[in-house]
Design a protein around this motif. Structure first.
Motif, PDB file in Angstrom:
ATOM      1  N   THR A 138     -27.688   2.410  23.818  1.00 65.18           N
ATOM      2  CA  THR A 138     -26.560   2.423  24.746  1.00 65.18           C
ATOM      3  C   THR A 138     -26.948   3.145  26.033  1.00 65.18           C
ATOM      4  O   THR A 138     -27.520   4.236  25.993  1.00 65.18           O
ATOM      5  CB  THR A 138     -25.351   3.142  24.106  1.00 65.18           C
ATOM      6  OG1 THR A 138     -25.038   2.469  22.904  1.00 65.18           O
ATOM      7  CG2 THR A 138     -24.138   3.129  25.032  1.00 65.18           C
ATOM      8  N   TYR A 169     -26.665  -1.339  28.783  1.00 72.49           N
ATOM      9  CA  TYR A 169     -26.209  -1.790  27.474  1.00 72.49           C
ATOM     10  C   TYR A 169     -25.073  -0.878  27.023  1.00 72.49           C
ATOM     11  O   TYR A 169     -25.192   0.340  27.067  1.00 72.49           O
ATOM     12  CB  TYR A 169     -27.376  -1.753  26.487  1.00 72.49           C
ATOM     13  CG  TYR A 169     -26.993  -2.168  25.100  1.00 72.49           C
ATOM     14  CD1 TYR A 169     -26.698  -3.497  24.806  1.00 72.49           C
ATOM     15  CD2 TYR A 169     -26.916  -1.236  24.080  1.00 72.49           C
ATOM     16  CE1 TYR A 169     -26.324  -3.881  23.528  1.00 72.49           C
ATOM     17  CE2 TYR A 169     -26.551  -1.613  22.796  1.00 72.49           C
ATOM     18  CZ  TYR A 169     -26.249  -2.926  22.527  1.00 72.49           C
ATOM     19  OH  TYR A 169     -25.883  -3.305  21.265  1.00 72.49           O
ATOM     20  N   ILE A 189     -31.929  -6.083  27.272  1.00 69.98           N
ATOM     21  CA  ILE A 189     -31.556  -5.187  26.170  1.00 69.98           C
ATOM     22  C   ILE A 189     -30.528  -5.891  25.321  1.00 69.98           C
ATOM     23  O   ILE A 189     -29.490  -6.342  25.823  1.00 69.98           O
ATOM     24  CB  ILE A 189     -30.913  -3.872  26.674  1.00 69.98           C
ATOM     25  CG1 ILE A 189     -31.804  -3.196  27.694  1.00 69.98           C
ATOM     26  CG2 ILE A 189     -30.641  -2.914  25.509  1.00 69.98           C
ATOM     27  CD1 ILE A 189     -31.140  -3.039  29.014  1.00 69.98           C
ATOM     28  N   THR A 190     -30.782  -5.998  24.053  1.00 73.54           N
ATOM     29  CA  THR A 190     -29.782  -6.518  23.147  1.00 73.54           C
ATOM     30  C   THR A 190     -29.841  -5.702  21.877  1.00 73.54           C
ATOM     31  O   THR A 190     -30.773  -5.807  21.102  1.00 73.54           O
ATOM     32  CB  THR A 190     -29.927  -8.036  22.924  1.00 73.54           C
ATOM     33  OG1 THR A 190     -29.214  -8.395  21.765  1.00 73.54           O
ATOM     34  CG2 THR A 190     -31.359  -8.484  22.803  1.00 73.54           C
ATOM     35  N   GLU A 246     -25.130  -7.528  26.104  1.00 70.79           N
ATOM     36  CA  GLU A 246     -26.527  -7.830  26.335  1.00 70.79           C
ATOM     37  C   GLU A 246     -26.735  -7.769  27.829  1.00 70.79           C
ATOM     38  O   GLU A 246     -25.895  -8.227  28.597  1.00 70.79           O
ATOM     39  CB  GLU A 246     -26.860  -9.227  25.813  1.00 70.79           C
ATOM     40  CG  GLU A 246     -28.284  -9.623  26.130  1.00 70.79           C
ATOM     41  CD  GLU A 246     -28.722 -10.940  25.476  1.00 70.79           C
ATOM     42  OE1 GLU A 246     -28.086 -11.375  24.497  1.00 70.79           O
ATOM     43  OE2 GLU A 246     -29.689 -11.518  25.981  1.00 70.79           O
ATOM     44  N   SER A 247     -27.853  -7.177  28.215  1.00 72.10           N
ATOM     45  CA  SER A 247     -28.101  -7.060  29.647  1.00 72.10           C
ATOM     46  C   SER A 247     -29.497  -7.559  29.972  1.00 72.10           C
ATOM     47  O   SER A 247     -30.459  -7.205  29.302  1.00 72.10           O
ATOM     48  CB  SER A 247     -27.955  -5.590  30.066  1.00 72.10           C
ATOM     49  OG  SER A 247     -28.293  -5.461  31.419  1.00 72.10           O
TER      50      SER A 247
END
Ligand SMILES: Nc1ncnc2c1ncn2[C@@H]1O[C@H](COP(=O)(O)OP(=O)(O)OP(=O)(O)O)[C@@H](O)[C@H]1O
Ligand SMILES: [Mg+2]
Lengths: 587, 462
Positions: free
Chosen positions: A55, B29, A8-9, B49-50
């Motif tokens: 998020t 995140y 995830i970014t 970032e994950s």
């Protein structure tokens, strides 16, 4: 049909286990089932842009495929709605979830329970092809034609009786070629990134009358045309777009607030229900669909918003309406593309924008146009597109402006200096252009008066002359100019101050009918003509300026439309007398 | 984000403001982490970032003294939050919301996510209550309204702090007496500036209804990313939960943007202009859009961010993107400042987009808008002539041209340059404008209708 998040970014998520997924397929991401769209595939890894705040998402959470692309829901009930970028109904969301937008909202774009009074048009046994009118629904002030959807061809075996139906109620059955009977409802879904087909694209039609003088009389746009409004912040792009949404003579308006301010949408929502459509007299909100994906709402949904908007516009075009779409601002859309592209680590082009920026812009504006629609050879409709551009630093050499200029036919260049002086609309008359004047001149000749083209060219020539003279004045001062040049400067000032300046906030001047525009042009050009003769006969410009009639030309815009003809005739009379007495009477 | 807290010591990389932790697997995140330093002490960080095997974290306290051996990272399972209660009023915090006034921790009333949520645009009530700042250049020509975001664009050495403090001191809403609060968020300000505001708020008694979050120039730069969000979370609480009208001053948003750039550079992102990230517009919008009013709620948030323009360049990405988001801007001018004019507001590039809804009959005065337009037109012309005169001298000028020059000079000196002491009521300011406009014969007042001229033009030199 499920995969698993591996990265995830920001708004971009990668998931594995996605082999077989389709490019642009919609997926549900994570435990909250956030809506996303696949924008890249590599082996079994899908790259997904997520339309909501990511998020809290973590690797390992599931991604569900839906098998379908991002679509818009189309049917009666769209008019007056306010949607986000992926067509979620914001007012319904507010009722359901409160004042702040919370993730995971899932409400259909069109109310499933609302009844619509359907009147059949097609008859049993008749041929059904895409675009054939099955029946109609009265949607506010508009006749909403329910058309045979694309991909269905055959004969009507049943058409519902007149009565109240929901959008998912069956209103017809079509027997198609392979002998199957296909039920048809009023609800359509269309993939937003695909243009809805037409029978034939047509040449530009009549002018889109906007009531804004600098547009209608100087740089006109037509129904089905395309225009770009670039300008630095505060130059007046949004006001121009709002003015067009309020006053232009399109049948319907789709207004896309793409990455702009929340208060600007609040402004529309505050004003439109109270304002009336100048043509129909009905509340403006009834002819408007609003797409609002403000700057603080998710960036991927901003990217989708312009497509959602234009799909709705095309849908009404297909019924034969003239629809105008405003997108404020296409730069924010381009930036959304850039942001997503950056997260994908794609090779950046100019200013970091992806290499496909130009083609995306071109294919978006390509969806505008005047066309014969499917289903009937005599039904035409149009989509006009007016896009605002927000160039960084107000510098028009940047990629979004330049790539847009290649595809649009009208360019209203907004100018910081004009805006600073409060010359509004701050459309620069020297750098702006329209490629449509020749197309619309016939309309003006027939509908308003024969001299439109000639007066327009004369006024623009005077302004051109002014800018040349100004250069001389900058070097040597104003007093050395010959009297006829001084007169040109004087007339140019009137053109700017009295004709081009038009306050959006002055109730008498916010909309200026073509007839009034024409009379204003007549007064100014007649004044110029008298003036030239008078100067040739030895009259000084300072004496012309001092004539009482000159003062009557100062605030033409503020004279209400209803009183204007009297004012016009009275002024013409005075002008004639004044110049007669001053040696200019032979004009 | 419901995962419980987990702790790791697998820091594999520390670079710039970032650190990478391996083997986490399920970092959410935006999740907050607590970083425990080898030498003791903790700092806050957030997951940027994950991935399945790696989490990249920005450390708000900076990465100094971190190692890849002993440093441990506790994943808290929640996004960045803040404790609020009515007691925050009157308090001074540092840039991470730790008490900085010697007082104790805030007794929890409510825990709020500092990123905030976007207001549904259909829930927004359009701002239209005029705030009188006492400053003519603002009140007459760039009116501030309640719920607006109106930045001050300034440059090094210009009196933006004094102006912001003066507005905070004098601001009042006409015909209204509601509860008012001040929130001050400082990012990277000098000790001197910090002290100026502290003294100012103390002297004027403003501290009694203010909340301060101060990240100083020598505090960790990366902390500046959260400071404005803390300030706005406090503001949202006071406005929308407690029904107060909140004025938020954010100084200096340019320092905030520099922190953003630092993180972006550390991540090797493709920059947009001058090294600033391509998402800076969106990021700034997530801050500035937290101004406004909401239907059915009593309070409001008015933002007065201060933006210093590097090199006085208004096209620099920070002021530029800000201008594209905010509802206007007040631009300070070095030229006026050099001429000794205070406040040195250059009205031409200044703008208040919400002005038209906040002024006029029943709000300020019926002639307000026309008078403002006329001042703009006349001053713009005067300025044009001034630059002409510097080239060709004033020999060839007409009578009328000379009037414009005289007007401009007086306008700058008397109308703009009202001085530091006290403020003017809106009507007083409009009257002052008429006083100047009396220089012109009626036909040159072409932005004002004849009726208004007749009614308000007094004492003209006939
Ligand atoms: N036709 C007009 N009549 C009167 N005022 C205008 C007009 N056009 C613009 N303005 C003034 O200019 C201000 C800024 O206009 P607008 O908000 O449309 O700018 P913009 O170009 O959309 O800026 P941004 O890119 O920041 O959104 C308006 O708030 C209004 O005060
Ligand atoms: Mg705008």
């Amino acid at each position: 049909m499920t995969g698993r998040i591996i990265r995830i970014t920001g708004p971009v998520v990668e998931a594995d286990g996605m082999r077989g997924a389709l490019m642009y397929e919609v997926v549900h991401v994570g435990e909250d089932a956030l809506i996303g769209e696949i924008i890249g595939l590599s082996e079994d890894v899908a790259t997904i842009q997520v339309y909501e705040d990511t998020t809290g998402l973590a690797p390992g959470e599931v991604v569900e495929r839906t098998g379908a692309p991002l679509t818009a829901e189309l049917g009666p009930g769209l008019l007056g709605m306010v949607y986000d970028g992926i067509q979620r109904p914001l007012e319904v969301i507010r009722e359901g979830m409160g004042d702040f937008i919370i993730r995971g909202a899932s409400f259909p774009a069109l109310d499933r329970n609302r009844m619509h009074a359907f009147t059949p048009v097609a008859e049993q046994g008749a041929v059904a092809t895409p675009g054939t009118v099955i029946g109609t629904v009265q949607e506010g002030n508009f006749i909403h034609s329910v058309l045979v959807p694309n991909g269905i061809e055959g004969t009507f075996v049943r058409v519902a009786d007149a009565g109240d139906y929901t959008i998912t109620g069956e209103i017809a059955t079509v027997l198609v070629s392979d002998g199957k009977e296909v039920p048809v409802t009023m609800l359509r879904r269309w993939p937003v990134r695909v243009a809805r087909p037409v029978a034939e694209k047509l040449k530009p039609g009549a002018p889109l009358i906007t009531g804004q003088r600098v547009i209608d009389s100087f740089f006109p746009i037509v129904k089905g045309g395309t225009a770009a409004v670039p300008g630095p912040f505060g130059a007046g792009k949004t006001v121009v777009q709002h003015q067009l949404a309020k006053w232009s003579d399109a049948d319907l308006i789709v207004y896309v607030g793409c990455g702009e301010r929340g208060n600007e949408l609040a402004d529309v929502l505050r004003q439109f229900p109270a304002l009336t459509d100048p043509t129909s007299g009905e509340p403006l909100m009834g002819r408007t669909v609003l797409i609002g994906n403000t700057s603080n709402m998710p960036v991927a949904a901003r990217e989708a918003s312009v497509y959602t908007g234009i799909t709705i516009a095309e849908y009404y075009r297909d019924m034969g309406y003239d629809v105008a779409l405003m997108a404020d601002s296409t730069s924010r859309w381009a930036e959304a593309m850039r942001e997503i592209s950056g997260r994908l680590e794609e090779m950046p082009g100019e200013h970091g924008y992806p290499a496909y920026l130009a083609s995306r812009l071109a294919s978006f504006y390509e969806r505008a146009g005047n066309a014969t629609v499917l289903g009937s050879s005599d039904r035409t409709g149009s989509v006009s597109v007016i896009g605002a551009i927000s160039p960084p630093g107000g510098d028009f050499s940047e990629p979004v402006t330049q790539n847009t200029l290649r595809v649009v036919r009208v360019f209203w260049a907004l100018d910081a200096d004009l805006a600073h002086e409060r010359h509004f609309p701050a459309v620069n008359w020297l750098t702006s252009y329209s490629l449509y004047p020749d197309d619309v001149e016939a309309w003006w000749n027939e509908q308003v008066g024969e001299r439109w083209g000639e007066m327009r060219r004369e006024m623009m020539a005077i302004l051109q002359k002014e800018s040349e003279l100004e250069e001389i004045v900058q070097l040597v001062g104003p007093d050395v100019l010959p009297e006829d040049d001084k007169l040109s400067l004087h007339i140019a000032e009137y053109i700017r101050e009295s004709f081009l300046i038009q306050s959006a906030f002055d109730p008498a001047d916010t909309f200026c009918a073509p007839e009034k525009q024409y009379m204003m042009m007549q007064l100014i050009t007649d004044y110029a003509r008298y003036g030239r003769v008078a100067v040739a006969n030895g009259m000084l410009v300072s004496a012309i300026v001092a004539l009482p009639v000159a003062k009557r030309l100062l605030r033409l815009g503020a004279v209400p439309g209803a009183e204007f003809r009297n004012y016009f005739e009275e002024t013409l009379r005075e002008m004639k007398e004044a110049f007669h007495g001053s040696g200019g009477g032979t004009a | 984000m419901t995962s419980p807290a987990r702790e790791y010591t697998s820091v594999v990389r520390v670079a710039g403001p970032l650190m990478a932790v391996s083997g986490v697997g399920d970092a959410a995140y935006g999740e907050v982490v607590e970083v425990r330093l080898p030498g003791g002490g903790t700092r806050l960080g957030e997951v940027l970032e994950s991935r399945l095997d790696l989490a990249i974290i920005q450390v708000f306290g900076g990465t100094r003294d971190l190692d890849t051996d002993i440093t441990s990272v506790r994943f808290t399972g929640v996004p960045m939050r803040m404790v609020v209660s009515p007691e925050i009023i009157g308090r001074v915090f540092d840039g991470s919301a730790a008490p900085a006034d010697g007082g104790g921790a805030v007794i929890p009333g409510k825990v709020m996510d500092i990123a905030g949520s976007a207001v549904n645009p259909t829930a927004r009530a359009y701002p239209e209550d005029c705030i009188e700042t006492g400053i003519s250049a603002i009140d007459v020509m760039n009116t501030l309204v309640r719920g607006q975001k109106l930045p001050i664009f300034s440059g090094a050495g210009l009196p933006h702090s004094a102006l912001a403090a003066q507005i905070a001191r004098q601001a009042r809403v006409l015909r209204d007496n509601e509860e008012f609060a001040l929130v001050f968020g400082a990012m990277g300000i000098t000790n001197e500036d910090a002290q100026f505001f502290l003294d100012e708020f103390e002297d004027t008694g403003a501290l009694g209804h203010a909340v301060l979050f101060i990240n100083r120039a020598d505090d960790p730069a990366i902390e500046r990313i959260i400071t404005p969000r803390l300030a706005l979370t406090a503001a949202e609480y006071l406005a929308f939960d407690r029904g107060m009208h909140v004025l938020v001053i954010l100084q200096d948003m340019t320092a905030y943007c520099e922190a953003l750039r630092e993180v972006s550079a550390a991540r090797d992102e493709v920059p947009a202009r001058r090294g600033y990230p391509g998402y800076m517009y969106t990021d700034l919008a997530s801050i500035f859009e937290r101004a406004g009013r909401i239907y059915g709620r009593k309070g409001s948030i008015t933002q007065l961010p201060i933006i210093s323009m590097p090199d006085d360049d208004i096209t620099h990405p920070v002021p530029d993107l800000t201008g594209y988001i905010t509802e206007g801007q007040i631009v300070l001018s070095r030229d006026l400042h050099r001429k000794g004019i205070y406040p040195p507001i250059d009205v031409l590039p200044s703008l208040s987009r919400l002005m038209s809804g906040g002024i006029g009959e029943g709000k300020t005065r019926e002639d307000h808008s026309a008078v403002s337009d006329q001042l703009y037109a006349a001053y713009a012309k005067g300025r044009r002539l001034e630059s002409l005169v510097t080239v060709i001298g004033d020999e060839g000028l007409s009578e009328s041209d000379r009037r414009y020059l005289a007007f401009s000079a007086r306008f700058e000196r008397e109308f703009i340059g009202q001085g530091r002491a006290g403020g003017r009521a809106v009507e007083e300011s409009i009257d002052a404008a008429w006083d100047l406009l009396n220089i012109f014969p009626e036909e040159e007042l072409n932005r004002i209708s004849t009726d208004l001229i007749e009614k308000y033009r007094g004492g003209a030199e006939q």
